[in-house]
Design a protein around this motif. Structure first.
Motif, mmCIF file in Angstrom:
data_model
loop_
_atom_site.group_PDB
_atom_site.id
_atom_site.type_symbol
_atom_site.label_atom_id
_atom_site.label_comp_id
_atom_site.label_asym_id
_atom_site.label_seq_id
_atom_site.Cartn_x
_atom_site.Cartn_y
_atom_site.Cartn_z
ATOM 1 N N ILE A 67 -9.666 -0.319 3.784
ATOM 2 C CA ILE A 67 -10.838 0.091 3.741
ATOM 3 C C ILE A 67 -12.091 -0.118 3.630
ATOM 4 O O ILE A 67 -13.322 0.189 3.757
ATOM 5 C CB ILE A 67 -10.470 0.606 2.140
ATOM 6 C CG1 ILE A 67 -11.651 2.512 2.054
ATOM 7 C CG2 ILE A 67 -10.490 0.351 0.811
ATOM 8 C CD1 ILE A 67 -11.169 3.416 0.816
ATOM 9 N N LEU A 91 -6.469 12.598 1.527
ATOM 10 C CA LEU A 91 -6.731 11.078 0.631
ATOM 11 C C LEU A 91 -6.351 10.059 0.538
ATOM 12 O O LEU A 91 -6.127 8.649 1.245
ATOM 13 C CB LEU A 91 -6.987 11.660 -0.970
ATOM 14 C CG LEU A 91 -7.580 12.341 -1.487
ATOM 15 C CD1 LEU A 91 -6.928 12.602 -2.736
ATOM 16 C CD2 LEU A 91 -8.824 12.083 -1.952
ATOM 17 N N THR A 92 -5.192 9.658 1.791
ATOM 18 C CA THR A 92 -4.040 8.950 2.078
ATOM 19 C C THR A 92 -4.972 8.146 3.518
ATOM 20 O O THR A 92 -5.032 7.080 2.924
ATOM 21 C CB THR A 92 -2.777 9.724 2.543
ATOM 22 O OG1 THR A 92 -2.177 9.965 0.798
ATOM 23 C CG2 THR A 92 -2.127 8.361 2.888
ATOM 24 N N SER A 108 0.770 -0.926 -0.151
ATOM 25 C CA SER A 108 0.175 -0.320 -0.061
ATOM 26 C C SER A 108 0.883 1.662 0.348
ATOM 27 O O SER A 108 0.326 2.344 -0.076
ATOM 28 C CB SER A 108 -0.960 0.360 1.336
ATOM 29 O OG SER A 108 -1.803 -1.036 1.374
ATOM 30 N N LEU A 153 -17.015 7.023 3.338
ATOM 31 C CA LEU A 153 -15.742 7.303 2.930
ATOM 32 C C LEU A 153 -15.054 5.842 2.108
ATOM 33 O O LEU A 153 -13.695 6.788 1.184
ATOM 34 C CB LEU A 153 -14.871 6.998 4.615
ATOM 35 C CG LEU A 153 -15.064 8.228 5.320
ATOM 36 C CD1 LEU A 153 -13.918 7.614 6.854
ATOM 37 C CD2 LEU A 153 -14.138 9.073 4.864
ATOM 38 N N GLN A 154 -15.058 5.076 2.041
ATOM 39 C CA GLN A 154 -14.973 3.895 0.924
ATOM 40 C C GLN A 154 -15.379 4.875 -0.088
ATOM 41 O O GLN A 154 -14.403 4.898 -1.206
ATOM 42 C CB GLN A 154 -15.937 2.774 1.136
ATOM 43 C CG GLN A 154 -15.208 1.950 2.178
ATOM 44 C CD GLN A 154 -16.206 0.558 2.533
ATOM 45 O OE1 GLN A 154 -16.691 -0.337 2.030
ATOM 46 N NE2 GLN A 154 -16.448 0.226 3.131
ATOM 47 N N THR A 164 -8.050 8.371 3.655
ATOM 48 C CA THR A 164 -9.491 7.451 2.983
ATOM 49 C C THR A 164 -9.407 6.415 2.469
ATOM 50 O O THR A 164 -10.144 6.029 1.379
ATOM 51 C CB THR A 164 -10.482 8.747 3.042
ATOM 52 O OG1 THR A 164 -9.484 9.480 1.631
ATOM 53 C CG2 THR A 164 -10.590 9.852 3.910
ATOM 54 N N SER A 165 -7.586 6.345 1.083
ATOM 55 C CA SER A 165 -7.972 5.224 0.908
ATOM 56 C C SER A 165 -7.359 4.053 1.035
ATOM 57 O O SER A 165 -6.674 3.827 0.261
ATOM 58 C CB SER A 165 -6.950 5.940 -0.309
ATOM 59 O OG SER A 165 -7.066 7.479 -0.913
ATOM 60 N N GLY A 166 -6.875 3.862 2.342
ATOM 61 C CA GLY A 166 -6.679 2.075 3.145
ATOM 62 C C GLY A 166 -5.408 1.979 2.521
ATOM 63 O O GLY A 166 -5.206 1.215 2.481
ATOM 64 N N TYR A 217 -6.214 4.993 -3.540
ATOM 65 C CA TYR A 217 -7.159 4.077 -3.184
ATOM 66 C C TYR A 217 -6.788 3.243 -4.587
ATOM 67 O O TYR A 217 -6.242 1.947 -4.101
ATOM 68 C CB TYR A 217 -8.514 4.282 -3.734
ATOM 69 C CG TYR A 217 -8.751 2.832 -2.930
ATOM 70 C CD1 TYR A 217 -9.388 1.702 -1.882
ATOM 71 C CD2 TYR A 217 -10.065 1.893 -3.800
ATOM 72 C CE1 TYR A 217 -9.484 0.217 -1.775
ATOM 73 C CE2 TYR A 217 -9.693 1.156 -3.976
ATOM 74 C CZ TYR A 217 -9.844 0.063 -3.464
ATOM 75 O OH TYR A 217 -10.742 -1.364 -2.506
ATOM 76 N N GLY A 266 -12.955 7.610 -1.669
ATOM 77 C CA GLY A 266 -11.666 6.898 -1.341
ATOM 78 C C GLY A 266 -11.316 6.603 -2.066
ATOM 79 O O GLY A 266 -10.556 6.261 -3.580
ATOM 80 N N GLN A 267 -12.369 5.491 -3.552
ATOM 81 C CA GLN A 267 -11.995 5.002 -4.450
ATOM 82 C C GLN A 267 -12.481 5.975 -5.903
ATOM 83 O O GLN A 267 -12.337 4.954 -6.989
ATOM 84 C CB GLN A 267 -13.839 4.421 -4.445
ATOM 85 C CG GLN A 267 -13.431 2.409 -3.938
ATOM 86 C CD GLN A 267 -14.326 1.632 -3.495
ATOM 87 O OE1 GLN A 267 -14.465 0.799 -4.235
ATOM 88 N NE2 GLN A 267 -15.361 2.140 -3.087
#
Length: 283
Positions: free
Chosen positions: A194, A184-185, A65, A201-202, A187-189, A211, A205-206
């Motif tokens: 995620i 963004l990082t 990641s 929030l998913q 919320t991007s898993g 992500y 991120g998507q």
């Protein structure tokens, strides 16, 4: 040889020269090593924790990641900062005066940023392979996936970096981009699956490349069983290509128009005014 070919060759030569200068700059080398060391230490602290519902190390899952985050950072932040610096010191004004100068300039920046990103990835990945267990790197397919995700990720993010870079006339102002990228990082898993986040929030991120770069890197370096903790329980390669490809196409269409407009608006008087303001701040 036509003007376009000359510009391409000049851009390649310029990019390789700038990359060589970065590799011999103690400041650039120290910066890469420093941030890589911070990331590795952070992942070491995660090694004792496990991904929810599994016995797999959270540190091992975070490694790919972080590689995806690094690609996004290279394409977004580095390109933005380089463009802001070159605009501030008059480099873009000089480039504009050369036939096909912007083409050569952009090719040079692509070469430099791509090279710097690859090196930064290697600094994290090579020691990570020895530190973290459970990574699936024994097949050719893993490395092929790693390669196409890296390539597509750079194509998807560098035009965005060029667009945002054209918005900043002051290199110090470009640091403001760090705030939305950090958001963004988060919320991007990148540091936690995620799929464990609230659904709204998913979706946020998507919508962005970070992500999908993280997901693509995880699909390359993690065992297939770990796909179970992802959204939809799969690596979603088609969706990864679709989203990153969409960002790439949109960026490649918009970035040249924005950069041409920015170049037309540059003038010697504007560069001189920015230098005068900089001198006033230093005095």
């Amino acid at each position: 040889m036509n003007a376009t070919s000359i510009a391409v060759r000049a851009g390649l030569k310029r990019g390789l020269l700038e990359l060589k200068q970065s590799l011999t700059s103690p400041q650039d080398i120290g910066s890469n090593l420093f941030f890589s060391a911070i990331l590795l230490v952070a992942m070491l602290f995660m090694r004792g924790s496990t991904v929810a519902g599994t016995n797999f190390s959270l540190g091992s899952m975070t490694l790919p990641s972080v590689l995806g985050m690094g690609v996004a950072s290279g394409g977004l932040m580095t390109v933005t900062q380089l463009l802001a610096i070159d605009r501030d010191d008059g480099t873009l004004l000089r480039v504009k005066a050369i036939p096909n100068g912007m083409l050569g300039y952009l090719i040079g920046k692509i070469v430099r940023v791509s090279g710097m990103t690859l090196i930064a990835q290697a600094i994290v990945l090579i020691p990570g392979l020895f530190i973290f267990d459970g990574l699936a790197t024994g097949s050719l397919g893993s490395w092929v996936t790693l390669a196409w995700v890296l390539l597509l990720g750079l194509v998807a993010t560098m035009p965005i970096g060029a667009i945002t870079g054209s918005l900043f006339s002051n290199p110090r102002s470009s640091g403001l981009l760090m705030l939305p990228i950090m958001g963004l990082t988060a919320t991007s898993g990148i540091f936690y699956p995620i799929s464990q986040f609230p659904e709204w929030l998913q979706w946020i991120g998507q919508a962005f490349p970070i992500y999908w770069l993280g997901l693509g890197m995880r699909s390359a370096l993690l065992p297939d069983t770990m796909a179970a903790v992802e959204i939809g329980g799969s690596w979603r390669h088609l969706e990864t290509v679709g989203v990153l490809g969409t960002w790439a196409v949109a960026g490649l269409v918009v970035a040249p128009m924005v950069l041409r407009r920015m170049a037309r608006r540059e003038s010697g008087s504007k560069v001189a005014a920015r230098r005068e303001k900089a001198m006033q701040r230093l005095s």
